[in-house]
Design an enzyme around this catalytic site. Structure first.
Site, mmCIF file in Angstrom:
data_model
loop_
_atom_site.group_PDB
_atom_site.id
_atom_site.type_symbol
_atom_site.label_atom_id
_atom_site.label_comp_id
_atom_site.label_asym_id
_atom_site.label_seq_id
_atom_site.Cartn_x
_atom_site.Cartn_y
_atom_site.Cartn_z
ATOM 1 N N TYR A 148 34.348 -14.109 -1.114
ATOM 2 C CA TYR A 148 33.651 -15.256 -0.516
ATOM 3 C C TYR A 148 32.326 -15.544 -1.210
ATOM 4 O O TYR A 148 31.314 -15.801 -0.572
ATOM 5 C CB TYR A 148 33.477 -15.059 0.991
ATOM 6 C CG TYR A 148 34.737 -14.588 1.684
ATOM 7 C CD1 TYR A 148 35.967 -15.169 1.397
ATOM 8 C CD2 TYR A 148 34.706 -13.545 2.596
ATOM 9 C CE1 TYR A 148 37.132 -14.730 2.013
ATOM 10 C CE2 TYR A 148 35.870 -13.101 3.217
ATOM 11 C CZ TYR A 148 37.078 -13.693 2.913
ATOM 12 O OH TYR A 148 38.234 -13.248 3.517
ATOM 13 N N HIS A 149 32.378 -15.511 -2.549
ATOM 14 C CA HIS A 149 31.214 -15.838 -3.379
ATOM 15 C C HIS A 149 31.582 -16.920 -4.390
ATOM 16 O O HIS A 149 31.416 -16.737 -5.594
ATOM 17 C CB HIS A 149 30.724 -14.597 -4.138
ATOM 18 C CG HIS A 149 30.411 -13.420 -3.281
ATOM 19 N ND1 HIS A 149 30.533 -12.115 -3.730
ATOM 20 C CD2 HIS A 149 29.970 -13.334 -1.995
ATOM 21 C CE1 HIS A 149 30.174 -11.284 -2.767
ATOM 22 N NE2 HIS A 149 29.840 -11.992 -1.706
ATOM 23 N N PRO A 150 32.084 -18.087 -3.967
ATOM 24 C CA PRO A 150 32.499 -19.111 -4.930
ATOM 25 C C PRO A 150 31.302 -19.793 -5.593
ATOM 26 O O PRO A 150 30.306 -20.099 -4.939
ATOM 27 C CB PRO A 150 33.293 -20.098 -4.068
ATOM 28 C CG PRO A 150 32.703 -19.968 -2.704
ATOM 29 C CD PRO A 150 32.331 -18.513 -2.570
ATOM 30 N N HIS A 173 29.262 -16.432 -13.442
ATOM 31 C CA HIS A 173 29.048 -15.730 -12.181
ATOM 32 C C HIS A 173 28.025 -14.604 -12.368
ATOM 33 O O HIS A 173 27.780 -14.139 -13.478
ATOM 34 C CB HIS A 173 30.356 -15.161 -11.649
ATOM 35 C CG HIS A 173 30.470 -15.251 -10.150
ATOM 36 N ND1 HIS A 173 29.402 -14.984 -9.311
ATOM 37 C CD2 HIS A 173 31.512 -15.584 -9.333
ATOM 38 C CE1 HIS A 173 29.781 -15.153 -8.059
ATOM 39 N NE2 HIS A 173 31.047 -15.520 -8.036
#
Length: 527
Positions: A464-466, A503
């Site tokens: 849940y780190h888009p 990222h």
């Protein structure tokens, strides 16, 4: 609504609250913040442990569901995204990680001058207040409180010791000059209460009278006049309204909703927009592309000492609530106890694997197991795999389409396999192995290559780190330039995790807040 505002910010999440809060410090500035969700009355999210209830609840979560992921055996899954003031900082695990210094130097080298680590360090320091901050790296006067663990499980020091025995040295501050190593989790909390971006940044701006938040306001499109963004059309209580900005419109909906709004506004891949009947304002093929997410595997351990699994009953929750009222105990703690960053190959410029230890464990149906259990999580820091966000239709109320492709690149499978192997060495180390009774949900790395890969693909999930769907860069293909201005139009900016060109090594809330804080300086200067 013809509001007299200088700026309109869409989204009260990590980036949106930070940018609005900083812009509001300029005397005379008027800001409107559109937030699709509502605060609610009880504010149970102030209890860190309440994340088990807020995730998946329609008051707190957009309740998005992905499309099938062909890189993970066609898996379809929930993609929690925070809804309401605070955005995902309202429902996340509160783990505060800046990222490795090398991550931001990589942004700079990818065409984002002014975004190297030394450029960004003042902003990281400016947003935070860290208990007992003594170095020149941590902040002591910022609006967001970053705190040590209020509760340490008995296995946490054993796990950290075991990691050292496996070659991952103790790091007293994973947000310091060097990220490598393992240490205790730092959390966005104040006296045991969740300190989300709304509470830290936006609420004081609202109290000052400079900022107005419109709750239940779901953005439909950006309004343009002669190629300049002048406002936002939104729906609130079933009525379509508009709010206008004299200086700039700032999109802070995150990596899922910001590209959705851009495409609804005519900025995106031209062929796709025409297919949906949306007039094309700017042909921007990369809008919604470059979706990057941390792929990880949650691995369970049945252990010989009590864990939080045994406290998931009325008596246990009552005790935890009493301790929470004093700012202590497991209900006041973030989801993880220990966090580590490792380079699993020689020659890497920064850690390629992150690991977590959580003091609870879930069974195959994602329910808390009825026996003592902890979880060890390994995840890929810098995925090469890229998915995309797309529109389902031209209807603003339709949920966006999420195409994850989490393990599309073979290199990511290999990296995750090395991360699992590192976790295996840690739990087998002398300091920890005596507590382990059974491994649950671990891929079998002793199997042949094809079977081990199949298991890794089948077990991997998003953390849940888009990020990345509105890539920042100096090239004409990038969605925003290094000043965060959307290419092809005037007066429109993006301030959230969607701008990341690569990222980061770690959870994303800290970096998203930093982006919002820096955006205020950039936008205030250019507008």
């Amino acid at each position: 609504m013809t509001g007299d505002f200088d700026y309109v910010v869409v989204g009260a999440g990590a980036g949106g609250c930070a940018v609005a809060g900083r812009l509001a410090k300029t005397p005379g500035t008027r800001i409107a913040v559109l937030e699709a969700g509502r605060a609610g009355r009880l504010r149970i999210e102030a209890i860190p442990a309440a994340t088990i209830h807020t995730n998946g609840h329609p008051l707190y979560d957009w309740k998005l569901v992905s499309q099938p992921d062909p890189s993970r055996l066609g898996r379809i899954e929930d993609w929690p995204r925070g809804l309401g003031p605070g955005g995902s900082t309202r429902i996340n695990g509160m783990i505060f990680v800046r990222g490795a210094p090398e991550d931001f130097d990589a942004w700079r080298d990818l065409g984002a001058p002014g975004w190297g680590y030394r450029d960004l360090l003042p902003y990281f320091r400016r947003i935070e207040t860290v208990d007992d901050a003594e170095s020149q790296v941590r902040g002591a006067t910022g609006p967001l409180h970053v705190s040590p663990l209020p509760y340490v499980h008995a296995l946490t020091p054993r796990f950290i010791e075991a990691a050292g025995q496996a070659g991952l040295a103790f790091n007293p501050d994973i947000n310091g000059e060097r990220q490598d190593g393992i240490g205790h989790v730092q959390s966005s909390a104040r006296r045991g209460r969740r300190h989300d971006s709304y509470t830290a940044f936006l609420k004081p701006a609202i109290s000052s009278g400079s900022t107005r938040m419109l709750e239940g306001a779901r953005a439909r499109r950006v309004i343009f006049e002669n190629g300049r963004a002048i406002g936002v059309e939104f729906e609130q209580d079933g009525v379509v309204r508009a709010v206008f900005a004299r200086k700039a419109v700032i999109l802070s909906g995150g990596a899922v909703h910001t590209p959705k709004l851009l495409m609804l506004s005519g900025i995106g891949p031209a062929a796709r927009l025409r297919e949906l009947g949306i007039p094309v304002l700017v042909d921007a093929p990369e809008v919604g592309r470059n979706l990057m997410e941390h792929a990880g595997i949650w691995m369970g351990l049945k252990v010989s000492v009590p864990t939080l699994n045994q406290q998931a009953n009325l008596a246990g929750m009552a005790r935890a609530l009493l301790l929470w009222l004093a700012g202590k105990g497991p209900a006041a703690a973030p989801t993880a106890q220990a966090v580590g960053f490792a380079r699993t190959q020689a020659g890497l410029s920064s850690p390629d694997i992150q690991i977590h230890l959580t003091p609870f464990g879930r069974d195959s149906e994602r329910k808390l197991a009825p026996f003592p259990m902890v979880s060890v999580v390994a995840s890929v820091n810098h995925p090469r795999s890229k998915g995309r966000i797309d529109l389902a239709s031209s209807d603003p109320s339709a949920a966006p389409l999420i195409f994850p492709q989490l393990l599309d690149a073979p290199e990511d499978v290999a990296t995750l396999r090395r991360g699992v192997a590192l976790c295996s060495r840690i739990v087998d180390a002398p300091a920890f192995r005596g507590y382990v009774e059974e491994r649950i949900g671990w891929p079998d790395l002793r199997a042949d290559e094809a079977e081990a890969e199949r298991q890794i693909r089948g077990l991997a999930t998003p953390l849940y780190h888009p990020v990345g769907t509105c890539r920042m860069g100096s090239d004409v293909g990038s969605v925003v330039d290094p000043a965060l201005k959307v290419r092809g139009v005037e007066g429109l900016f993006v301030a959230d995790a969607s701008i990341m060109p690569r990222h980061i090594s770690g959870n994303t809330q800290a970096a998203a807040m930093m982006i919002g804080d820096k955006a205020a300086d950039l936008i205030g200067t250019s507008s």
